[in-house]
Design a protein around this motif. Structure first.
Motif, mmCIF file in Angstrom:
data_model
loop_
_atom_site.group_PDB
_atom_site.id
_atom_site.type_symbol
_atom_site.label_atom_id
_atom_site.label_comp_id
_atom_site.label_asym_id
_atom_site.label_seq_id
_atom_site.Cartn_x
_atom_site.Cartn_y
_atom_site.Cartn_z
ATOM 1 N N PHE A 19 33.644 -64.051 35.474
ATOM 2 C CA PHE A 19 32.977 -64.089 34.442
ATOM 3 C C PHE A 19 31.596 -64.065 34.516
ATOM 4 C CE2 PHE A 19 36.831 -66.966 33.550
ATOM 5 C CZ PHE A 19 37.409 -66.083 33.197
ATOM 6 N N PHE A 20 30.984 -64.219 35.637
ATOM 7 C CA PHE A 20 29.548 -64.105 35.509
ATOM 8 C C PHE A 20 29.156 -63.167 36.666
ATOM 9 C CE2 PHE A 20 30.701 -68.627 34.503
ATOM 10 C CZ PHE A 20 29.948 -68.707 33.278
ATOM 11 N N PHE A 71 36.311 -60.129 27.883
ATOM 12 C CA PHE A 71 35.313 -59.455 28.394
ATOM 13 C C PHE A 71 34.648 -58.440 27.579
ATOM 14 C CE2 PHE A 71 37.678 -60.789 32.223
ATOM 15 C CZ PHE A 71 36.487 -60.995 33.141
ATOM 16 N N ARG A 72 33.302 -58.376 27.623
ATOM 17 C CA ARG A 72 32.524 -57.358 27.125
ATOM 18 C C ARG A 72 32.799 -55.875 27.456
ATOM 19 N NH1 ARG A 72 27.439 -59.770 25.645
ATOM 20 N NH2 ARG A 72 27.346 -61.998 26.488
ATOM 21 N N THR A 73 32.841 -55.037 26.273
ATOM 22 C CA THR A 73 33.288 -53.764 26.576
ATOM 23 C C THR A 73 31.948 -52.796 27.289
ATOM 24 O OG1 THR A 73 32.034 -53.142 24.449
ATOM 25 C CG2 THR A 73 34.402 -53.388 24.391
ATOM 26 N N GLU A 74 32.159 -51.659 27.662
ATOM 27 C CA GLU A 74 31.125 -51.055 28.230
ATOM 28 C C GLU A 74 29.838 -50.977 27.321
ATOM 29 O OE1 GLU A 74 30.101 -46.647 30.547
ATOM 30 O OE2 GLU A 74 32.106 -47.294 29.927
ATOM 31 N N ALA A 75 30.060 -50.530 26.160
ATOM 32 C CA ALA A 75 28.754 -50.373 25.228
ATOM 33 C C ALA A 75 28.072 -52.084 25.150
ATOM 34 C CB ALA A 75 29.186 -49.994 23.838
ATOM 35 N N GLU A 76 28.807 -53.126 25.089
ATOM 36 C CA GLU A 76 28.481 -54.230 24.942
ATOM 37 C C GLU A 76 27.749 -54.622 26.153
ATOM 38 O OE1 GLU A 76 31.940 -55.884 21.511
ATOM 39 O OE2 GLU A 76 32.148 -56.002 23.857
ATOM 40 N N PHE A 97 21.458 -82.369 28.630
ATOM 41 C CA PHE A 97 21.068 -81.254 29.307
ATOM 42 C C PHE A 97 22.535 -80.488 29.591
ATOM 43 C CE2 PHE A 97 21.157 -79.346 33.758
ATOM 44 C CZ PHE A 97 20.392 -78.220 33.581
ATOM 45 N N SER A 98 23.506 -81.212 29.807
ATOM 46 C CA SER A 98 24.810 -80.508 29.854
ATOM 47 C C SER A 98 25.159 -79.564 28.630
ATOM 48 C CB SER A 98 26.015 -81.533 30.053
ATOM 49 O OG SER A 98 25.521 -82.218 31.376
ATOM 50 N N ILE A 99 24.820 -80.155 27.307
ATOM 51 C CA ILE A 99 25.153 -79.396 26.143
ATOM 52 C C ILE A 99 24.378 -78.223 26.255
ATOM 53 C CG2 ILE A 99 24.881 -79.516 23.673
ATOM 54 C CD1 ILE A 99 25.724 -82.518 23.750
ATOM 55 N N ALA A 100 23.046 -78.244 26.652
ATOM 56 C CA ALA A 100 22.307 -77.099 26.547
ATOM 57 C C ALA A 100 23.081 -75.943 27.696
ATOM 58 C CB ALA A 100 20.954 -77.460 26.924
ATOM 59 N N VAL A 101 23.505 -76.443 28.709
ATOM 60 C CA VAL A 101 24.244 -75.435 29.707
ATOM 61 C C VAL A 101 25.442 -75.046 28.984
ATOM 62 C CG1 VAL A 101 25.391 -75.321 31.921
ATOM 63 C CG2 VAL A 101 23.072 -76.831 31.762
ATOM 64 N N LEU A 102 26.131 -75.759 28.357
ATOM 65 C CA LEU A 102 27.608 -75.538 27.665
ATOM 66 C C LEU A 102 27.328 -74.308 26.804
ATOM 67 C CD1 LEU A 102 29.102 -78.783 27.567
ATOM 68 C CD2 LEU A 102 30.025 -77.137 29.065
ATOM 69 N N SER A 103 26.147 -74.427 25.959
ATOM 70 C CA SER A 103 25.989 -73.590 25.097
ATOM 71 C C SER A 103 25.426 -72.175 25.556
ATOM 72 C CB SER A 103 24.994 -74.037 23.866
ATOM 73 O OG SER A 103 25.509 -75.086 23.065
ATOM 74 N N SER A 104 24.936 -72.189 26.674
ATOM 75 C CA SER A 104 24.423 -71.107 27.491
ATOM 76 C C SER A 104 25.449 -70.144 28.363
ATOM 77 C CB SER A 104 23.246 -71.510 28.444
ATOM 78 O OG SER A 104 22.186 -72.253 27.612
ATOM 79 N N LEU A 105 26.708 -71.035 28.445
ATOM 80 C CA LEU A 105 27.604 -70.174 29.452
ATOM 81 C C LEU A 105 27.796 -68.912 29.094
ATOM 82 C CD1 LEU A 105 29.463 -73.327 30.781
ATOM 83 C CD2 LEU A 105 27.603 -72.232 31.731
ATOM 84 N N LEU A 106 28.549 -68.863 27.705
ATOM 85 C CA LEU A 106 29.237 -67.548 27.334
ATOM 86 C C LEU A 106 28.070 -66.617 27.096
ATOM 87 C CD1 LEU A 106 32.027 -66.927 26.773
ATOM 88 C CD2 LEU A 106 31.572 -67.160 24.294
ATOM 89 N N PRO A 107 26.808 -66.862 26.705
ATOM 90 C CA PRO A 107 25.849 -65.962 26.284
ATOM 91 C C PRO A 107 25.614 -65.267 27.683
ATOM 92 C CG PRO A 107 25.415 -67.619 24.882
ATOM 93 C CD PRO A 107 26.753 -68.022 25.925
ATOM 94 N N ALA A 108 25.419 -65.979 28.532
ATOM 95 C CA ALA A 108 24.865 -65.324 30.237
ATOM 96 C C ALA A 108 26.125 -64.754 30.762
ATOM 97 C CB ALA A 108 24.319 -66.489 30.771
ATOM 98 N N SER A 109 27.195 -64.793 30.336
ATOM 99 C CA SER A 109 28.438 -64.192 30.919
ATOM 100 C C SER A 109 28.770 -62.815 30.645
ATOM 101 C CB SER A 109 29.566 -65.220 30.791
ATOM 102 O OG SER A 109 30.056 -64.811 29.482
ATOM 103 N N PHE A 112 20.528 -66.718 31.565
ATOM 104 C CA PHE A 112 20.989 -68.137 31.570
ATOM 105 C C PHE A 112 19.861 -69.396 31.370
ATOM 106 C CE2 PHE A 112 22.076 -72.082 34.015
ATOM 107 C CZ PHE A 112 23.126 -72.455 33.129
ATOM 108 N N VAL A 113 18.875 -69.070 32.231
ATOM 109 C CA VAL A 113 18.113 -70.231 32.351
ATOM 110 C C VAL A 113 16.888 -70.324 30.946
ATOM 111 C CG1 VAL A 113 16.017 -71.327 33.472
ATOM 112 C CG2 VAL A 113 17.890 -70.448 34.839
#
Length: 514
Positions: free
Chosen positions: A231-232, A283-288, A261-273, A296-297
């Motif tokens: 996923f990452f 999963f993202r398509t090739e175009a995506e 801090f954990s909430i900030a991480v949880l909200s960042s997991l999917l956008p950074a994956s 992530f950071v």
């Protein structure tokens, strides 16, 4: 001489707080018939009947005639009752929408305090909850949400001065609601101290993570839960493991900072994956993928600063919302809560797997350690998706004929035999929830349900009418149905999102007593 009273909500009423923005109309014995005609109307319908959508317009009209506001309103209602179509006759303009469509979605609450801490796209806005309560249960002192999600209903009810109760099965969403509640019940000095600490942590985060050891146990549970799924990207995965270690270190000395801090991480997991949310998580398509994921950071830093800003501007609540049980199907076993209103949005029967959509976040919270853990959550959840269909769940026996008829049409047409079983089990699960509501809602209490219909293999599933049949069978009375938003199925069928309004009668309570 006895009097009767009816309240009308006006958003521009010059009251200090939202739940006080009501005009109370008094009806003498002479106008008892008028009162009987309008007592069940919502504020929107009463405003339309009076011919004024704002308090200021109403006030000016009464002043122009040189009479008291109450006298003017009762006179207007008396005139309407004399028309061929009493109460709602004589309106010169089509009624305004009761709810703005965007407020019935998560996006409607963006920029409101706490709402953007975690993007729970199945949710609705705080403004929607507030308006539902003010329109249909203005005097409700105790409010229940059996499907609380990220906590919008219980927290909004608490902000309006109501005592609130909720159920939520997903540990991620429980965690989020508890953290928001901690923020709303903390004193101002405490909140400002937390905000300052979060801002400092945001500035220090790259350096802090660089010297932190990755959590090896979390790495092992990833493999045990997700197997070979990646996923990452590798460097992002290491950063996430470091963030887990840092959250644990913070928890030893600064538990509130660690949770936020954990909430900030949880909200960042999917956008950074490598994943993306498009209805379901996939999963993202090739175009995506070419457009790139967020870093992530920097994403975690962004959320830390957003949470800090909200801590500095929120208004406190007096009472904490109470989690009364995790699984709404077991509400019937909870001692009577004596609630005046229920505001909720159950899972839609649309194939969404609500736990699979949060599996990465649940893994980070250590709620998933093996693949069997995810299956365990699906077993306990309301059956709303094909993958929720498991051996051993109830299959809908004893439900109304209208449900059985739809299930049979699905059985004849569906491309996957799990679809009719999913529908049958969904309505069986929801019947158990409604049986619990019968136990907890006071006579005269309101039940407001945000729900949508669906379609499979060309078969329309009118979820709203079938749920209505279930509630009627439990002794609730149907009051009205409001179209909130037009939708479209993946197959191109026209669908709707609706608000259903019911009332608990004395017979409802009698049937729910043990």
């Amino acid at each position: 001489m006895s009097q009767s009273f009816k309240t009308v909500y006006f958003s521009d009423h010059p009251a200090e707080s939202p739940h006080q923005k009501n005009l109370t109309l008094a009806f003498s014995q002479r106008d008892a018939g008028i009162y009987e005609a309008v007592k069940s109307l919502s504020s929107q319908e009463l405003r339309e009947t009076l011919g004024h959508d704002s308090f200021e317009s109403l006030r000016r009209a009464a002043a122009d005639e040189g009479i008291a506001l109450n006298t003017y309103c009762v006179r207007q209602l008396r005139r309407m009752a004399a028309q061929p179509h009493p109460v709602l006759a004589g309106l010169n303009a089509p009624p305004l929408p009761l709810f703005e469509p965007i407020q019935t979605t998560f996006r409607g609450g963006q920029a409101e305090p706490l709402h953007d801490w975690y993007p729970y796209l199945e949710g609705y806005s705080p403004q929607f909850v507030e308006q539902v309560l003010l329109e249909f249960a203005p005097d409700a002192g105790r409010v229940l949400d059996p499907f609380a999600g990220s906590g919008t209903t219980p927290l909004t009810a608490a902000n309006l001065g109501r005592q609130s109760f909720y159920c939520e099965l997903n540990p991620l969403l429980q965690y989020l609601t508890e953290c928001k509640t901690d923020a709303l019940t903390a004193g101002e000095a405490t909140r400002l101290r937390w905000a300052a600490r979060l801002r400092a942590l945001a500035d220090e985060l790259p350096e802090r993570l660089a010297r932190t050891t990755p959590d090896e146990l979390l790495k092992e549970t990833y493999a045990a839960t997700f197997g070979g799924s990646r996923f990452f990207d590798e460097e992002v995965f290491v950063e996430v493991l470091r963030a887990r270690t840092l959250a644990d270190e913070l928890a030893c000395a600064e538990p509130p900072t660690a949770r936020l801090f954990s909430i900030a991480v949880l909200s960042s997991l999917l956008p950074a994956s490598r994943l993306i949310r498009r209805g379901d998580v996939r999963f993202r398509t090739e175009a995506e993928s070419k457009r790139g994921a967020e870093e992530f950071v920097p994403s975690a830093q962004k959320f830390l600063r957003l949470i800090a800003a909200d801590l500095e501007r929120i208004a406190p609540i007096k009472e904490r919302p109470a989690l009364v049980c995790e699984n709404a199907r077991y509400l019937d076993a909870v001692p009577p809560l004596e609630v005046d209103a229920v505001v909720t949005s159950p899972p839609y029967l649309n194939g969404t797997n609500y736990f699979r959509n949060t599996k990465v976040e649940l893994w980070f919270l250590r709620c998933l350690r093996t693949a069997a853990d995810l299956a365990g959550f699906r077993q306990r959840a309301i059956t709303a998706g094909i993958n929720d269909v498991t051996v051993g769940k109830a299959t809908g026996g004893g439900l109304p004929a209208s449900v059985a008829a739809v299930v049979e049409r699905l059985r004849e047409s569906a491309y996957d035999m799990r679809i009719p079983l999913m529908a049958a089990t969904y309505f069986s699960d929801m019947d158990a929830v409604f049986r619990g509501l019968r136990r907890h809602v006071r006579p005269g209490g309101s039940v407001m349900i945000d729900i949508g219909d669906s379609a499979y293999a060309g078969v329309h599933v009118p979820t709203h009418t079938l749920l209505t049949d279930l509630l009627l069978a439990q002794g609730f009375s149907f009051e009205r149905e409001i179209v909130l938003r037009r939708r479209m199925s993946r197959g191109g069928e026209a669908l709707q999102q609706l608000l259903l309004v019911f009332r608990a009668t004395r017979a409802t309570r009698a049937r729910g007593q043990r």
